[in-house]
Write an enzyme that holds these catalytic residues in place. Structure first.
Site, PDB file in Angstrom:
ATOM      1  CB  THR A  30      -0.933   0.040   1.228  1.00 37.22           C
ATOM      2  OG1 THR A  30      -0.133   0.053   2.425  1.00 37.22           O
ATOM      3  CG2 THR A  30      -1.860  -1.171   1.231  1.00 37.22           C
ATOM      4  CB  CYS A  34       0.481   1.622  10.454  1.00 37.72           C
ATOM      5  SG  CYS A  34      -0.434   1.560   8.899  1.00 37.72           S
ATOM      6  CB  CYS A  38      -2.534   0.521  12.512  1.00 35.67           C
ATOM      7  SG  CYS A  38      -3.585   1.169  11.184  1.00 35.67           S
ATOM      8  CB  CYS A  65      -1.644   4.915   8.500  1.00 32.63           C
ATOM      9  SG  CYS A  65      -3.292   4.203   8.733  1.00 32.63           S
ATOM     10  CB  CYS A  68      -2.976   4.225  13.180  1.00 35.23           C
ATOM     11  SG  CYS A  68      -1.489   4.133  12.139  1.00 35.23           S
ATOM     12  CG  ASP A 448      14.732  12.633  49.693  1.00 33.30           C
ATOM     13  OD1 ASP A 448      14.760  13.843  49.421  1.00 33.30           O
ATOM     14  OD2 ASP A 448      13.702  12.020  50.025  1.00 33.30           O
TER      15      ASP A 448
END
Length: 498
Positions: A30, A34, A38, A65, A68, A448
């Protein structure tokens, strides 16, 4: 992380949000990248490839993307738990140094050549400093496009782009949408090329946004500490929000931070919109939002003494600072006095030497005075013992002259050594500065009083040497162990203000 393919595939298939920001998934079929969590159906493992940064994905030709929004995931926790060249460079890039000073300026701050910095970043992150800064500019631009009605020309300028053409080309390349289409998608209304009334801010330069974090996050000690130690005029707790003034590269600003179940609501009022990326970075650093609480708590939970404390209230963060030099000065003011006394000392300095600011929404009046503004301070005006006056004025002089540098790029061990060499600086002062100002996740405070009291109540060794030896099992997260030890006390720093 990104090189462990099997682990990355498992994280993607389980949509594990804990790994958001640790690595990015690029889908070969694609051309998009992502975050691991996602919500879409995970691609086939053979179609996945993994990158260590959004910039590396973009350089490889992948676009973000639209579901997401991987560019908005929390930052990698690695940069705040390491002190090497790459981690220090990433902290400086997040603070906008490349945009303001270029790669030579970044390299000069780190003490390396530009070529060395470029080589190290490419080797570990798959992208050089310019590409990393470009990815940050694209994220800032998207934030402004989607949450304000500012004209695109102003957004390009505020995000750090040199020209409108570069701004348009970068947004299209990274998000596969034009700036106008991004705004339309976010608001549901056609984008306008002219300035209109902002949809979210109520005044020019005021922005409301969400700061993501890795769950869990316990806000009690985080906001409780900031509110209990707030310096009047510089900080305040108002209407469920911690508010403070910010000294920024191009001007000043005011941040209002409100804890929500799944994010931190952040409202920024800026004198100059070019300061937006830096303001966001410093607010995230202040609240330690890029920490990995699961990894931290798992290690501390392995100790049977700490396990009940962690199970009772997991996800404690280390309250940090937006200005390292400011915190160092305040740490000296707080030596051997109560929280209230330290606030009083700091408030007097603010009134006398702080830079006035206008806050139409609340009671903030000043920026905390810079070391330069305090350089002419009359030591006799400080209502404290003479030895501490010497400590304070020596620190002011070293910070003002540049002999001592405290910043996001500081080497933790080197800075601690230099602090200990100053008169009046003992382990507690150096270590609290390392923990809260410099961000060392392994800084420890065995001397401390609160830590020693908690150790005694829990049956841990209470002498500094013995407690330090016992705490070796908590490394490299001893600063977080301190938060859990402090939380056993009823001090106001441990409770979210009402």
């Amino acid at each position: 992380m990104h090189s462990d393919r099997e682990r990355c595939v498992r994280a993607v298939q389980s949509k594990d949000a804990r790994f958001d920001g640790w690595f990015f998934t690029a889908v070969l079929t694609t051309g998009i990248y992502c975050r691991p969590s996602c919500p879409v159906v995970p691609p086939k493992p053979g179609n996945m490839t993994f990158y260590p940064s959004a910039a590396a994905c973009q350089q490889a030709g992948f676009r973000a993307c639209k579901r997401c929004r991987p560019d908005t995931s929390p930052g990698s926790p690695e940069w705040n738990q390491r002190a090497d060249l790459v981690a220090r460079a990433m902290r400086l890039i997040a603070d906008g140094v490349v945009d303001r000073e270029g790669v030579p300026g970044l390299a000069a701050r780190l003490g390396y050549s530009s070529r060395q910095v470029e080589r190290q970043l490419r080797a570990e992150l798959g992208a050089g400093p310019l590409a990393l800064a470009r990815a940050q500019r694209a994220q800032t631009a998207r934030l402004l496009i989607e949450t304000t009605a500012l004209p695109m020309a102003e957004i390009a300028f505020a995000a750090g782009f040199a020209s409108i053409r570069t701004f348009n080309d970068t947004v299209r390349e990274v998000y596969a949408l034009s700036p106008g289409d991004l705004r339309t998608r976010a608001t549901g209304r056609p984008a306008s090329r002219t300035a209109t009334a902002p949809t979210t801010p109520t005044t020019r330069g005021a922005l409301s946004l969400r700061l993501p974090f890795r769950a869990p996050l316990n806000p009690d000690n985080l906001f409780g500490h900031l509110a209990a130690t707030a310096v009047p005029g510089v900080e305040e707790w108002r209407d469920g929000s911690y508010r403070r003034t910010l000294r920024l590269p191009y001007g000043h600003g005011i941040a209002a931070l409100t804890p929500r179940p799944d994010h931190i609501a952040c409202r920024l009022t800026l004198g100059d919109l070019r300061d937006l990326p830096v303001a966001i970075s410093r607010c995230r650093r202040l609240l330690d939002l890029d920490a990995d609480p699961v990894a931290i708590d798992d290690q501390l939970r392995a100790d049977p003494v700490l396990a009940p404390l962690v199970d009772k209230a997991p996800g404690r963060r280390v309250p940090r600072t937006v200005d390292e030099a400011e915190f160092a000065l305040r740490a000296v003011l707080g030596q051997q006095v109560s929280t209230a006394a330290a606030r009083t000392h700091a408030a007097r300095l603010v009134t006398a030497h702080g830079e006035p600011v206008d806050d139409p929404e609340g009671g903030l009046t000043h920026l905390f005075p810079s070391a330069g503004a305090l350089a002419t301070l009359d030591p006799e005006s400080l209502a404290m013992p003479r030895t501490r006056r010497t400590t304070f004025t020596t620190l002011v002089r070293q910070l003002a002259d540049g002999e001592l540098h405290l910043g996001a790029d500081s080497d933790w061990q080197e800075s601690r050594t230099r602090l200990l060499a100053l008169p009046g600086f003992g382990p507690w002062t150096a270590d609290v500065i390392s923990m809260r100002a410099l961000g060392d996740p392994d800084a420890f405070l065995p001397t401390d009083l609160g830590v020693r009291r908690a150790a005694q109540e829990l049956g841990l060794p209470s002498t500094p040497a013995a407690l330090t030896a016992r705490a070796a099992a908590w490394r490299p997260w001893r600063a977080y162990a301190v938060q859990y030890l402090w939380a056993t006390d009823s001090h106001p720093i441990n409770f979210l203000p009402v």
